[in-house]
Design a protein around this motif. Sequence first.
Motif, PDB file in Angstrom:
ATOM      1  N   ASN A 137       0.867  -1.172   0.000  1.00  0.00           N
ATOM      2  CA  ASN A 137       0.000   0.000   0.000  1.00  0.00           C
ATOM      3  C   ASN A 137       0.905   1.223   0.000  1.00  0.00           C
ATOM      4  N   LEU A 138       0.832   2.016  -1.056  1.00  0.00           N
ATOM      5  CA  LEU A 138       1.701   3.190  -1.136  1.00  0.00           C
ATOM      6  C   LEU A 138       1.150   4.344  -0.306  1.00  0.00           C
ATOM      7  N   GLY A 139      -0.175   4.451  -0.227  1.00  0.00           N
ATOM      8  CA  GLY A 139      -0.776   5.520   0.551  1.00  0.00           C
ATOM      9  C   GLY A 139      -1.933   6.167  -0.184  1.00  0.00           C
ATOM     10  N   ASP A 140      -2.303   7.354   0.268  1.00  0.00           N
ATOM     11  CA  ASP A 140      -3.474   8.058  -0.262  1.00  0.00           C
ATOM     12  C   ASP A 140      -3.132   9.494  -0.642  1.00  0.00           C
ATOM     13  N   LEU A 141      -3.753   9.950  -1.718  1.00  0.00           N
ATOM     14  CA  LEU A 141      -3.653  11.340  -2.164  1.00  0.00           C
ATOM     15  C   LEU A 141      -5.051  11.944  -2.125  1.00  0.00           C
ATOM     16  N   ILE A 142      -5.176  13.091  -1.485  1.00  0.00           N
ATOM     17  CA  ILE A 142      -6.463  13.768  -1.346  1.00  0.00           C
ATOM     18  C   ILE A 142      -6.348  15.126  -2.043  1.00  0.00           C
ATOM     19  N   VAL A 143      -7.190  15.360  -3.042  1.00  0.00           N
ATOM     20  CA  VAL A 143      -7.091  16.565  -3.877  1.00  0.00           C
ATOM     21  C   VAL A 143      -8.373  17.381  -3.757  1.00  0.00           C
ATOM     22  N   SER A 144      -8.224  18.670  -3.490  1.00  0.00           N
ATOM     23  CA  SER A 144      -9.360  19.585  -3.569  1.00  0.00           C
ATOM     24  C   SER A 144      -9.429  20.117  -4.995  1.00  0.00           C
ATOM     25  N   VAL A 145     -10.369  19.610  -5.772  1.00  0.00           N
ATOM     26  CA  VAL A 145     -10.484  20.034  -7.167  1.00  0.00           C
ATOM     27  C   VAL A 145     -10.892  21.499  -7.289  1.00  0.00           C
ATOM     28  N   PRO A 146     -11.830  22.001  -6.478  1.00  0.00           N
ATOM     29  CA  PRO A 146     -12.135  23.436  -6.564  1.00  0.00           C
ATOM     30  C   PRO A 146     -10.929  24.323  -6.253  1.00  0.00           C
ATOM     31  N   TYR A 147     -10.099  23.900  -5.315  1.00  0.00           N
ATOM     32  CA  TYR A 147      -8.891  24.667  -4.998  1.00  0.00           C
ATOM     33  C   TYR A 147      -7.962  24.697  -6.208  1.00  0.00           C
ATOM     34  N   VAL A 148      -7.771  23.547  -6.837  1.00  0.00           N
ATOM     35  CA  VAL A 148      -6.923  23.475  -8.035  1.00  0.00           C
ATOM     36  C   VAL A 148      -7.481  24.382  -9.131  1.00  0.00           C
ATOM     37  N   SER A 149      -8.800  24.410  -9.266  1.00  0.00           N
ATOM     38  CA  SER A 149      -9.432  25.263 -10.277  1.00  0.00           C
ATOM     39  C   SER A 149      -9.124  26.727 -10.022  1.00  0.00           C
ATOM     40  N   ARG A 150      -9.204  27.154  -8.775  1.00  0.00           N
ATOM     41  CA  ARG A 150      -8.915  28.561  -8.456  1.00  0.00           C
ATOM     42  C   ARG A 150      -7.447  28.893  -8.721  1.00  0.00           C
ATOM     43  N   VAL A 151      -6.551  27.966  -8.403  1.00  0.00           N
ATOM     44  CA  VAL A 151      -5.124  28.208  -8.648  1.00  0.00           C
ATOM     45  C   VAL A 151      -4.856  28.302 -10.147  1.00  0.00           C
ATOM     46  N   CYS A 152      -5.522  27.459 -10.922  1.00  0.00           N
ATOM     47  CA  CYS A 152      -5.363  27.534 -12.382  1.00  0.00           C
ATOM     48  C   CYS A 152      -5.771  28.910 -12.893  1.00  0.00           C
ATOM     49  N   GLU A 153      -6.893  29.425 -12.412  1.00  0.00           N
ATOM     50  CA  GLU A 153      -7.361  30.743 -12.833  1.00  0.00           C
ATOM     51  C   GLU A 153      -6.383  31.840 -12.426  1.00  0.00           C
ATOM     52  N   ALA A 154      -5.856  31.734 -11.209  1.00  0.00           N
ATOM     53  CA  ALA A 154      -4.901  32.738 -10.739  1.00  0.00           C
ATOM     54  C   ALA A 154      -3.596  32.668 -11.530  1.00  0.00           C
ATOM     55  N   ASP A 155      -3.125  31.454 -11.799  1.00  0.00           N
ATOM     56  CA  ASP A 155      -1.874  31.292 -12.540  1.00  0.00           C
ATOM     57  C   ASP A 155      -2.004  31.805 -13.972  1.00  0.00           C
ATOM     58  N   ALA A 156      -3.186  31.674 -14.547  1.00  0.00           N
ATOM     59  CA  ALA A 156      -3.393  32.152 -15.919  1.00  0.00           C
ATOM     60  C   ALA A 156      -3.254  33.664 -16.014  1.00  0.00           C
ATOM     61  N   ARG A 157      -3.521  34.344 -14.905  1.00  0.00           N
ATOM     62  CA  ARG A 157      -3.411  35.813 -14.884  1.00  0.00           C
ATOM     63  C   ARG A 157      -2.025  36.288 -14.474  1.00  0.00           C
ATOM     64  N   ARG A 158      -1.216  35.357 -13.952  1.00  0.00           N
ATOM     65  CA  ARG A 158       0.091  35.755 -13.414  1.00  0.00           C
ATOM     66  C   ARG A 158       1.182  35.568 -14.451  1.00  0.00           C
ATOM     67  N   PRO A 159       1.914  36.639 -14.787  1.00  0.00           N
ATOM     68  CA  PRO A 159       3.022  36.466 -15.715  1.00  0.00           C
ATOM     69  C   PRO A 159       4.132  35.623 -15.088  1.00  0.00           C
TER      70      PRO A 159
END
Length: 227
Positions: A137-159
Amino acid sequence: GTRAAAMVLLFVAATLASRWPAWQTARRGVVQRLRAAGIGAAPLDRVGTILIENDQRAVSIDEGRLERYVSALLEAARCRHFDVGILLTTDDAVRELNMRYRGIDAPTDILSFPFHDEAEPGEVPDAVPTDDEDLLNLGDLIVSVPYVSRVCEADARRPRGADDDDRGVSAAMADVFDVEARLPLLIIHGLCHLMNYDHETEEDYEVMVRLEDRLIARLREVQAAEA
């Protein structure tokens, strides 16, 4: 101990996502019945279970495609015989786990819970006995998809800055603003943590980023083959 903590995590995940099954017990039962009948591979030939549970509705995710990517990444990391769990969930679920296990009362993009947190970085594929399925058993990964979505939007605006690192997952994500395309890159980062790589020091980061780049290259190969 480590195994007890992992079982606590699975219980918490089951509480947060009602559809999270008792997959480890079920899988072990099936494998044991097959082996009793003389069917199935030896432990080293075993292919681990990749459980992807998606209880968020903010972003549509092709779970089958994500599982193919994770399978290729595990093989590239020499961990194909290990089980891994991935929960795609909400800010609230990640915030609760982040507070419970890290003391941070806020959501984040991804949390990694290694099963073998006592092992040295990269040691897991060779150090874990392959004749005991409870340990594969390697373990578990827990992802907040809405959080990732907000970061994607912020990164798209950041040079992108001239001093930004051009290596590893951070660099690979710099021009990826689609949530579904960013997820396998985040999972690469998480898998490195499940193998106990870290980036607390510059030396640790150098070791980890080399593995990230190798796994990114494998991901690109799989994506190109599917294009």
